[in-house]
Scaffold this motif. Structure first.
Motif, PDB file in Angstrom:
ATOM      1  N   GLY A 179       1.159  -1.091   0.194  1.00 33.81           N
ATOM      2  CA  GLY A 179      -0.006  -0.063  -0.201  1.00 33.81           C
ATOM      3  C   GLY A 179       0.901   1.497   0.210  1.00 33.81           C
ATOM      4  O   GLY A 179       2.224   1.375  -0.429  1.00 33.81           O
ATOM      5  N   PHE A 187       2.555   9.759   6.002  1.00 33.56           N
ATOM      6  CA  PHE A 187       0.280   9.336   6.411  1.00 33.56           C
ATOM      7  C   PHE A 187      -0.500   8.131   5.488  1.00 33.56           C
ATOM      8  O   PHE A 187       0.196   8.651   4.194  1.00 33.56           O
ATOM      9  N   ASP A 244      -9.590  -9.238  -4.863  1.00 30.28           N
ATOM     10  CA  ASP A 244      -8.975  -9.923  -5.200  1.00 30.28           C
ATOM     11  C   ASP A 244      -9.639 -11.313  -4.450  1.00 30.28           C
ATOM     12  O   ASP A 244     -10.895 -11.310  -3.820  1.00 30.28           O
ATOM     13  N   LYS A 248      -8.831 -12.168   3.126  1.00 36.26           N
ATOM     14  CA  LYS A 248      -8.259 -11.543   3.471  1.00 36.26           C
ATOM     15  C   LYS A 248      -9.070 -10.668   4.782  1.00 36.26           C
ATOM     16  O   LYS A 248     -10.031 -11.328   5.092  1.00 36.26           O
ATOM     17  N   TRP A 297      -1.494  -4.920  -4.338  1.00 36.48           N
ATOM     18  CA  TRP A 297      -1.738  -4.495  -3.317  1.00 36.48           C
ATOM     19  C   TRP A 297      -0.775  -2.991  -3.152  1.00 36.48           C
ATOM     20  O   TRP A 297      -0.377  -2.038  -2.275  1.00 36.48           O
ATOM     21  N   GLY A 299      -0.305  -0.392  -5.506  1.00 35.05           N
ATOM     22  CA  GLY A 299      -0.969   0.960  -5.627  1.00 35.05           C
ATOM     23  C   GLY A 299       0.091   1.419  -6.457  1.00 35.05           C
ATOM     24  O   GLY A 299       1.374   1.054  -6.812  1.00 35.05           O
ATOM     25  N   THR A 301      -4.159   3.471  -6.687  1.00 35.17           N
ATOM     26  CA  THR A 301      -4.542   3.472  -8.106  1.00 35.17           C
ATOM     27  C   THR A 301      -5.186   2.559  -9.387  1.00 35.17           C
ATOM     28  O   THR A 301      -5.060   2.335 -10.398  1.00 35.17           O
ATOM     29  N   GLU A 304      -1.854   1.089 -10.801  1.00 37.26           N
ATOM     30  CA  GLU A 304      -2.675  -0.194 -11.008  1.00 37.26           C
ATOM     31  C   GLU A 304      -2.925  -0.129 -12.587  1.00 37.26           C
ATOM     32  O   GLU A 304      -3.186  -1.392 -13.376  1.00 37.26           O
TER      33      GLU A 304
HETATM   34  P1  8DG Z   1      -3.750   4.982   1.703  1.00 36.09           P
HETATM   35  O1  8DG Z   1      -4.353   3.870   2.696  1.00 36.09           O
HETATM   36  O2  8DG Z   1      -2.730   5.713   2.232  1.00 36.09           O
HETATM   37  O3  8DG Z   1      -5.059   6.131   1.349  1.00 36.09           O
HETATM   38  O4  8DG Z   1      -3.329   4.795  -0.334  1.00 36.09           O
HETATM   39  P2  8DG Z   1      -3.048   3.288  -0.159  1.00 36.09           P
HETATM   40  O5  8DG Z   1      -2.176   2.426   0.661  1.00 36.09           O
HETATM   41  O6  8DG Z   1      -2.943   3.171  -1.252  1.00 36.09           O
HETATM   42  O7  8DG Z   1      -5.224   2.946  -0.638  1.00 36.09           O
HETATM   43  P3  8DG Z   1      -5.280   1.675  -0.527  1.00 36.09           P
HETATM   44  O8  8DG Z   1      -7.386   1.689  -0.551  1.00 36.09           O
HETATM   45  O9  8DG Z   1      -5.236   1.334   1.563  1.00 36.09           O
HETATM   46  O10 8DG Z   1      -4.752   0.250  -1.445  1.00 36.09           O
HETATM   47  C1  8DG Z   1      -3.952  -0.123  -1.018  1.00 36.09           C
HETATM   48  C2  8DG Z   1      -4.148  -1.243  -2.139  1.00 36.09           C
HETATM   49  O11 8DG Z   1      -4.168  -2.240  -2.373  1.00 36.09           O
HETATM   50  C3  8DG Z   1      -4.958  -0.219  -3.633  1.00 36.09           C
HETATM   51  O12 8DG Z   1      -3.660  -0.436  -5.245  1.00 36.09           O
HETATM   52  C4  8DG Z   1      -5.536  -1.663  -4.228  1.00 36.09           C
HETATM   53  C5  8DG Z   1      -5.026  -2.492  -3.418  1.00 36.09           C
HETATM   54  N1  8DG Z   1      -6.466  -3.475  -3.778  1.00 36.09           N
HETATM   55  C6  8DG Z   1      -6.459  -4.887  -4.309  1.00 36.09           C
HETATM   56  N2  8DG Z   1      -7.090  -5.500  -4.105  1.00 36.09           N
HETATM   57  C7  8DG Z   1      -7.918  -5.312  -2.736  1.00 36.09           C
HETATM   58  C8  8DG Z   1      -9.306  -5.532  -1.680  1.00 36.09           C
HETATM   59  O13 8DG Z   1      -9.571  -6.062  -2.028  1.00 36.09           O
HETATM   60  N3  8DG Z   1      -9.562  -4.526  -1.543  1.00 36.09           N
HETATM   61  C9  8DG Z   1      -8.937  -3.477  -0.765  1.00 36.09           C
HETATM   62  N4  8DG Z   1      -9.021  -2.469  -0.115  1.00 36.09           N
HETATM   63  N5  8DG Z   1      -7.339  -2.942  -1.861  1.00 36.09           N
HETATM   64  C10 8DG Z   1      -7.214  -3.937  -2.298  1.00 36.09           C
HETATM   65  O14 8DG Z   1      -5.907  -5.308  -4.818  1.00 36.09           O
END
Ligand code: 8DG
Ligand code: MN
Ligand code: MN
Length: 357
Positions: A179, A187, A244, A248, A297, A299, A301, A304
């Motif tokens: 992530g 942050f 996916d 989880k 995961w 990112g 987004t 990806e």
């Molecule tokens: P942040 O938390 O700091 O706001 O940013 P992030 O870490 O980039 O966003 P995130 O919402 O935590 O998502 C991280 C990556 O995980 C994002 O590119 C999407 C990816 N992801 C998947 N599958 C799934 C899933 O099933 N659920 C979630 N919540 N995220 C997923 O590839």
């Protein structure tokens, strides 16, 4: 004597010189938007509505309260149809941002609440006939903590807790930060980890036992567990899937201040609880799916999305969190590392900290 229009308990004139306008602007969110529109219009040739927008912003600056509903503007001078359309659009966007910032609330729920006339989280919580699911109730209960964002020191503290818990169960299991924090962000809104076992097949049991131990430690405030729906025979997926199929969980953990290295929680100074709630995501793919999951995961987004689009359009390949499939050769391309996947795609390797697209 010129006309003072009645607006609730006060009277509002169309003339600024008959209004008292302090720097305490309760409608800044709207007046800022009107001022941006004015600047935009002044560049173009349609200067017509400029003055109207300036007058509308000026009236809003004089009001003692924030306009939450379109009807609140009824009776106000200088707010014609065009201005009211702008007002409504901004109200809608603000509610959408507020509501979707709650863990468990997506665009559909946000829209439903908006159309029911709800505007604040206080209103959502106090409405008896608004149905909230378990996730939304937890999201609202811990809203103040969760909306505050997680620092790197807090994320590291979470990492130590999960690693320790996991190694008690299985010393050979591994954990990888993914992530936003893996991309170098200072942050995040949550902390994302991949848990992995050396042998494929043991990962789901591991994840379940980690959750059990977190609960036993008394630090599991909320858990949404999603069991594996992964079927090796069904890859590659034809359709794009945001989620996916790996086991989880979406968690809220109780993080003790004592476990954070620099001692600082991202709490309000007046908060003397000594702990805060943090959002944590854990995913446990089979060992041979690790590289695809790590890439998916990490990112961002948008990174990806474009990686998948590139694979499809430029290479005739299908990429998701489960696999990389070459449609021309009809074969699945194996990968142990992210580098392997970039190489299959004929792409230069891009480091995680360079993926903040
Ligand atoms: P942040 O938390 O700091 O706001 O940013 P992030 O870490 O980039 O966003 P995130 O919402 O935590 O998502 C991280 C990556 O995980 C994002 O590119 C999407 C990816 N992801 C998947 N599958 C799934 C899933 O099933 N659920 C979630 N919540 N995220 C997923 O590839
Ligand atoms: Mn994240
Ligand atoms: Mn996440």
């Amino acid at each position: 004597e010129c006309q003072l229009i009645r607006w609730g308990p006060i009277r509002v004139s169309q003339y600024a010189c008959q209004r008292r306008t302090t720097l305490d602007n309760r409608n800044k969110i709207f007046t800022d938007a009107f001022e941006v529109l004015v600047e935009h219009l002044e560049f173009s040739d349609s200067k017509g509505p400029c003055l109207a927008f300036k007058r509308a912003a000026s009236v809003l600056k004089s009001l003692p309260s924030t306009l939450r509903h379109l009807g609140d503007a009824d009776g106000l001078p200088c707010l014609g149809e065009h201005c009211r359309d702008v007002l409504e659009a901004i109200q809608c966007v603000i509610s959408h941002q507020l509501f979707t910032s709650v863990f468990g609330v997506g665009p559909k729920t946000a829209e439903k609440w908006y159309h029911r006339g709800l505007r604040t989280l206080q209103e959502v919580v106090s409405q008896p006939n608004v149905h909230l699911n378990k996730m939304q109730r937890a999201g609202l209960l811990y809203y103040r903590d969760i909306s505050r964002g997680i620092s790197r020191a807090e994320a590291d503290a979470v990492g130590r807790i999960i690693a320790e818990t996991m190694h008690c169960i299985s010393p050979s299991a591994t954990m990888t930060l993914t992530g936003g924090f893996r991309r170098g962000k200072a942050f995040g809104h949550d902390v994302d980890y991949i848990l992995s076992t050396p042998e494929s097949g043991a990962e789901e049991a591991l994840l379940l036992r980690v959750i059990d131990r977190l609960r036993y430690q008394g630090i599991l405030l909320y858990c949404d567990y999603q069991e594996s729906t992964f079927d090796k025979e069904r890859i590659p997926c034809r359709r794009f899937e945001a989620m996916d199929h790996f086991p989880k969980c979406f968690l809220i953990l109780k993080l003790d201040a004592m476990t954070v290295e620099d001692g600082g929680l991202q709490n309000n100074p007046e908060d003397q609880r000594g702990w805060r709630a943090v959002r944590v995501d854990l995913v446990a793919p089979p060992a041979d799916r690790y590289a695809y999951t790590l890439l998916g995961w990490t990112g961002s987004t948008q990174f990806e999305r474009d990686l998948r689009r590139f694979a499809r359009l430029e290479r005739g390949m299908l990429l998701d969190n489960h696999a990389l499939y070459d449609r021309n050769k009809s074969i699945l391309l194996p990968a142990k590392t992210e580098e392997d996947i970039f190489a299959h795609l004929g792409l230069e390797y891009i480091e995680p900290w360079q993926r903040n697209a």
